[in-house]
Scaffold this motif. Structure first.
Motif, PDB file in Angstrom:
ATOM      1  N   VAL A  43       0.668  -1.236  -0.163  1.00  0.00           N
ATOM      2  CA  VAL A  43      -0.142  -0.037  -0.055  1.00  0.00           C
ATOM      3  C   VAL A  43       0.922   1.423  -0.062  1.00  0.00           C
TER       4      VAL A  43
ATOM      5  N   ARG B 212       1.079   4.242  -2.647  1.00  0.00           N
ATOM      6  CA  ARG B 212       0.764   5.672  -2.574  1.00  0.00           C
ATOM      7  C   ARG B 212       2.147   6.442  -3.112  1.00  0.00           C
TER       8      ARG B 212
ATOM      9  N   PHE C  74      -8.417   1.349   1.016  1.00  0.00           N
ATOM     10  CA  PHE C  74      -7.486   1.057   1.609  1.00  0.00           C
ATOM     11  C   PHE C  74      -7.357   1.632   3.052  1.00  0.00           C
TER      12      PHE C  74
ATOM     13  N   HIS D 227      -6.744  -0.883   5.905  1.00  0.00           N
ATOM     14  CA  HIS D 227      -5.813  -0.679   7.175  1.00  0.00           C
ATOM     15  C   HIS D 227      -6.387  -0.847   8.395  1.00  0.00           C
TER      16      HIS D 227
END
Length: 136
Positions: free
Chosen positions: A17, A21, A115, A119
């Motif tokens: 992730v 990003r 996400f 998370h």
């Protein structure tokens, strides 16, 4: 129960992730092909992780003598169904680099939502579910 594999997969997923990003920060349209590749790899890893949880973790928790452990395992499994479906819909929607490049803001908004939920789920599993599994 040894859940080290699951913990490692969580670390790997959060690293993926972070990589995603970083790509997004360099420009969604410009990095659409790389973003697409990263999403494809992540989707494969997530599917394998979910399958392993379904085959090993949740059944072990369901067999627990402690009713709190069994109930918590069932609750997490039920909740995961909704998140898994949301992630798979996200992955299907953004399954083409051209689609990502064509609507960067919508991709960003969609990715942020999915996400963030992922998370939060990983944090809950690490904090609440995995300690229960380790007691088995």
């Amino acid at each position: 129960m040894d859940i080290e594999r699951f913990r490692k997969e969580h670390v790997d997923l959060m690293a993926a992730v972070t990589s995603l990003r970083e790509l997004v920060q360099h420009g969604i349209s410009e990095q659409a092909v790389a973003i697409h590749r990263q999403l494809s790899a992540m989707s494969s890893a997530i599917k394998l992780h979910l399958a392993a949880e379904d085959r090993m973790l949740y059944p072990a928790l369901a067999r627990a003598a402690d009713p709190v452990v069994a109930r918590t395992g069932r609750q997490f499994q039920e909740e995961m169904g909704g998140l898994a479906a949301a992630y798979m819909a996200f992955a299907a929607r953004w399954s083409l680099a051209a689609r990502i490049a064509a609507d960067p803001q919508e991709f960003r908004d969609d990715a942020n939502s999915v996400f963030k939920a992922l998370h939060l789920r990983v944090q809950r599993e690490n904090r609440e579910l995995y300690p229960l599994a380790e007691r088995l």
